[in-house]
Design an enzyme around this catalytic site. Structure first.
Site, short mmCIF file in Angstrom:
data_model
loop_
_atom_site.label_atom_id
_atom_site.label_comp_id
_atom_site.label_asym_id
_atom_site.label_seq_id
_atom_site.Cartn_x
_atom_site.Cartn_y
_atom_site.Cartn_z
N ILE A 260 -5.97 -42.07 -22.93
CA ILE A 260 -7.22 -41.16 -21.83
C ILE A 260 -6.61 -39.86 -21.52
O ILE A 260 -5.89 -39.38 -20.21
CB ILE A 260 -8.01 -41.75 -20.58
CG1 ILE A 260 -8.08 -42.83 -22.01
CG2 ILE A 260 -8.96 -41.05 -20.50
CD1 ILE A 260 -9.10 -43.80 -20.51
N ASP B 274 1.20 -30.99 -18.82
CA ASP B 274 0.31 -30.23 -18.76
C ASP B 274 0.02 -29.59 -20.56
O ASP B 274 1.34 -29.71 -20.88
CB ASP B 274 0.78 -28.44 -18.50
CG ASP B 274 -0.12 -27.20 -18.51
OD1 ASP B 274 -1.24 -27.13 -19.49
OD2 ASP B 274 -0.27 -26.39 -17.50
N ASN C 198 -10.14 -35.84 -24.05
CA ASN C 198 -10.92 -35.54 -23.54
C ASN C 198 -10.66 -34.16 -22.73
O ASN C 198 -11.83 -34.14 -21.61
CB ASN C 198 -11.01 -36.92 -22.46
CG ASN C 198 -11.66 -36.07 -21.21
OD1 ASN C 198 -13.36 -36.36 -21.00
ND2 ASN C 198 -11.64 -36.65 -20.29
N TYR D 1 -16.99 -20.65 -24.51
CA TYR D 1 -16.29 -22.63 -24.49
C TYR D 1 -17.44 -23.29 -25.17
O TYR D 1 -16.55 -23.74 -25.79
CB TYR D 1 -16.99 -22.21 -22.88
CG TYR D 1 -17.00 -24.27 -22.86
CD1 TYR D 1 -16.37 -24.56 -22.60
CD2 TYR D 1 -18.07 -24.82 -23.04
CE1 TYR D 1 -16.23 -26.01 -22.48
CE2 TYR D 1 -18.41 -25.70 -22.76
CZ TYR D 1 -17.18 -26.61 -22.60
OH TYR D 1 -17.84 -28.49 -22.42
N LYS E 252 -16.00 -25.78 -28.17
CA LYS E 252 -16.52 -27.24 -28.70
C LYS E 252 -17.06 -26.92 -30.45
O LYS E 252 -17.10 -28.24 -30.43
CB LYS E 252 -17.31 -27.15 -27.17
CG LYS E 252 -16.97 -27.80 -25.96
CD LYS E 252 -16.08 -28.84 -26.19
CE LYS E 252 -15.40 -29.29 -24.74
NZ LYS E 252 -14.59 -30.64 -24.65
N VAL F 213 -23.48 -32.98 -17.89
CA VAL F 213 -22.76 -33.88 -16.68
C VAL F 213 -21.86 -33.51 -15.00
O VAL F 213 -21.50 -32.71 -15.09
CB VAL F 213 -21.48 -34.72 -17.38
CG1 VAL F 213 -20.91 -36.44 -16.49
CG2 VAL F 213 -21.78 -34.76 -18.73
P1 NDP Z 1 -13.42 -32.80 -15.31
O1 NDP Z 1 -12.70 -31.34 -14.74
O2 NDP Z 1 -13.69 -33.95 -14.09
O3 NDP Z 1 -12.29 -32.81 -15.71
C1 NDP Z 1 -11.84 -32.72 -16.71
C2 NDP Z 1 -9.86 -33.67 -16.61
O4 NDP Z 1 -9.47 -31.90 -17.72
C3 NDP Z 1 -9.45 -33.29 -15.99
O5 NDP Z 1 -8.47 -35.00 -15.55
C4 NDP Z 1 -7.89 -32.42 -15.71
O6 NDP Z 1 -6.72 -32.74 -15.31
C5 NDP Z 1 -8.27 -32.33 -17.02
N1 NDP Z 1 -7.76 -31.17 -17.63
C6 NDP Z 1 -7.55 -30.14 -17.23
N2 NDP Z 1 -6.60 -28.92 -17.79
C7 NDP Z 1 -6.04 -29.75 -18.17
C8 NDP Z 1 -4.66 -29.25 -18.57
N3 NDP Z 1 -4.14 -27.51 -19.28
N4 NDP Z 1 -3.65 -30.58 -19.16
C9 NDP Z 1 -3.79 -31.39 -18.85
N5 NDP Z 1 -4.85 -32.35 -18.61
C10 NDP Z 1 -6.01 -31.60 -17.52
O7 NDP Z 1 -14.37 -32.38 -16.08
P2 NDP Z 1 -15.05 -33.96 -16.91
O8 NDP Z 1 -15.17 -34.59 -16.30
O9 NDP Z 1 -16.70 -32.97 -17.26
O10 NDP Z 1 -14.88 -32.88 -18.50
C11 NDP Z 1 -14.03 -33.69 -19.41
C12 NDP Z 1 -14.50 -33.37 -20.85
O11 NDP Z 1 -15.67 -33.46 -21.00
C13 NDP Z 1 -13.61 -31.83 -21.67
O12 NDP Z 1 -13.28 -32.16 -22.14
C14 NDP Z 1 -15.10 -30.87 -21.01
O13 NDP Z 1 -15.05 -29.75 -21.81
C15 NDP Z 1 -16.37 -32.09 -21.63
N6 NDP Z 1 -18.17 -32.27 -21.30
C16 NDP Z 1 -17.92 -32.38 -20.12
C17 NDP Z 1 -19.29 -31.68 -19.30
C18 NDP Z 1 -19.61 -31.42 -18.07
O14 NDP Z 1 -20.91 -31.48 -17.32
N7 NDP Z 1 -19.14 -32.08 -17.06
C19 NDP Z 1 -19.97 -32.04 -20.30
C20 NDP Z 1 -19.81 -32.10 -22.33
C21 NDP Z 1 -18.30 -31.84 -22.81
P3 NDP Z 1 -5.80 -32.06 -14.42
O15 NDP Z 1 -6.89 -31.33 -13.26
O16 NDP Z 1 -5.27 -33.37 -13.14
O17 NDP Z 1 -4.92 -31.56 -14.96
C1 8X3 Z 2 -20.86 -29.21 -20.00
C2 8X3 Z 2 -21.86 -28.67 -20.99
O1 8X3 Z 2 -23.95 -26.85 -21.22
O2 8X3 Z 2 -22.33 -26.49 -19.23
O3 8X3 Z 2 -20.47 -28.97 -21.88
O4 8X3 Z 2 -21.21 -26.03 -21.54
S1 8X3 Z 2 -22.38 -27.32 -20.59
#
Ligand code: NDP
Ligand code: 8X3
Length: 250
Positions: free
Chosen positions: A7, A58, A85, A151, A155, A184
């Site tokens: 993951i 990263d 993810n 963004y 996506k 979310v």
């Molecule tokens: P979070 O910010 O809570 O989680 C993002 C995760 O991505 C963290 O674990 C972070 O880990 C990791 N990450 C970010 N940049 C890097 C990098 N350069 N290298 C390695 N890991 C990285 O957000 P979400 O859980 O909400 O997001 C998860 C996914 O879901 C994303 O793809 C987001 O676009 C998608 N999503 C989110 C929505 C929302 O409304 N929240 C809706 C739809 C989709 P760390 O910083 O430790 O590296």
């Molecule tokens: C995250 C949902 O609506 O903030 O992908 O773009 S939104």
């Protein structure tokens, strides 16, 4: 035999919740992210339920990404399930005011990082003629909202890449699908607004999806019988109808 899932973005939000959901289901875990302390804390918590290995890199860095996955010890080398993810939005600006560094971050992490990780893992899946890849897209990959420009572009790319993977990996019996949530409540908006106060109001006045809600759908997808592939899921909280229609009570 126990399966192993890798993951990305497992240090918070949807990735972390998916790690917990999978651990409860006795799936071995390879958890990835940049924040090492968080990886260690989650590893410690979940090791009571399953075997957990952490990879700290990263995924903007191609070589670090490939090296990290190459470094997996024998017991974690076979990845049966890949959850792509990791990702975020950076900024919310009209295109004419967008920041080049934000654009780089979104394309490098959400699109190219996903590709680097996939490139490192797909060959073992094609060799075994089995595997399951789930890419976390977004409702932003299905429609474009004001100021979402890059963004949403990243996506939309995730969804196109998902379809491309499903077609190209079809001869190998590899399942590929996307889970696309709407709003979310995670650290997503803190990252998007760089810790600014705009993040505070994003999830107020309604009950947004929680990371666990998405994790449960991801587990549903990976727990289907061998002949069933959940190709694409769009999920919203009840209060959200599309990217710009959210019933708020303020
Ligand atoms: P979070 O910010 O809570 O989680 C993002 C995760 O991505 C963290 O674990 C972070 O880990 C990791 N990450 C970010 N940049 C890097 C990098 N350069 N290298 C390695 N890991 C990285 O957000 P979400 O859980 O909400 O997001 C998860 C996914 O879901 C994303 O793809 C987001 O676009 C998608 N999503 C989110 C929505 C929302 O409304 N929240 C809706 C739809 C989709 P760390 O910083 O430790 O590296
Ligand atoms: C995250 C949902 O609506 O903030 O992908 O773009 S939104």
């Amino acid at each position: 035999m126990k399966k192993t899932a890798l993951i990305t973005g497992a240090t918070s939000g949807i990735g972390e919740a998916t790690a917990y959901e999978f651990a409860k289901q006795n799936i071995n875990l390879v958890l990835c992210g940049r924040r090492l302390n968080r990886l260690k804390t989650i590893q410690e918590a979940l090791s009571r339920l399953t075997d957990v290995h952490i990879l700290n890199f990263d995924l903007r860095n191609k070589q670090d990404t490939l090296n990290a996955i190459l470094s997996l010890p024998k017991d974690f080398k076979q990845i049966d399930i890949l959850i792509n993810n990791a990702g975020n939005a950076h900024g919310l600006d009209p295109i004419q005011e967008g920041d080049l560094d934000d654009w780089d971050a979104m394309m490098d992490i959400n699109v190219k990082g996903l590709l680097y990780v996939s490139k490192a893992i797909i060959p073992q899946m094609t060799a075994r003629k089995s595997g399951h890849i789930i890419n976390i897209g977004s409702s932003a990959g299905k429609e474009v909202y004001p100021k979402g420009n890059v963004y949403c572009g990243s996506k939309h790319a995730v969804l196109a890449i998902t379809e491309g993977m499903r077609v190209d990996l079809n001869p190998f019996g590899i399942k590929v699908g996307a889970v696309n949530p709407g709003l979310v409540e995670t650290e997503f908006s803190k990252v998007r607004f760089k810790g600014g106060k705009e993040a505070d109001s994003v999830y107020t006045g309604f009950k947004a999806l929680q990371a666990k809600d998405v994790a449960e759908v991801i587990y549903f997808a990976v727990s289907r019988p061998a002949h069933v592939n959940i190709a694409d899921v769009l999920m919203f909280c009840t209060a959200q109808a599309n990217s710009v229609t959210v019933k708020k009570q303020l």
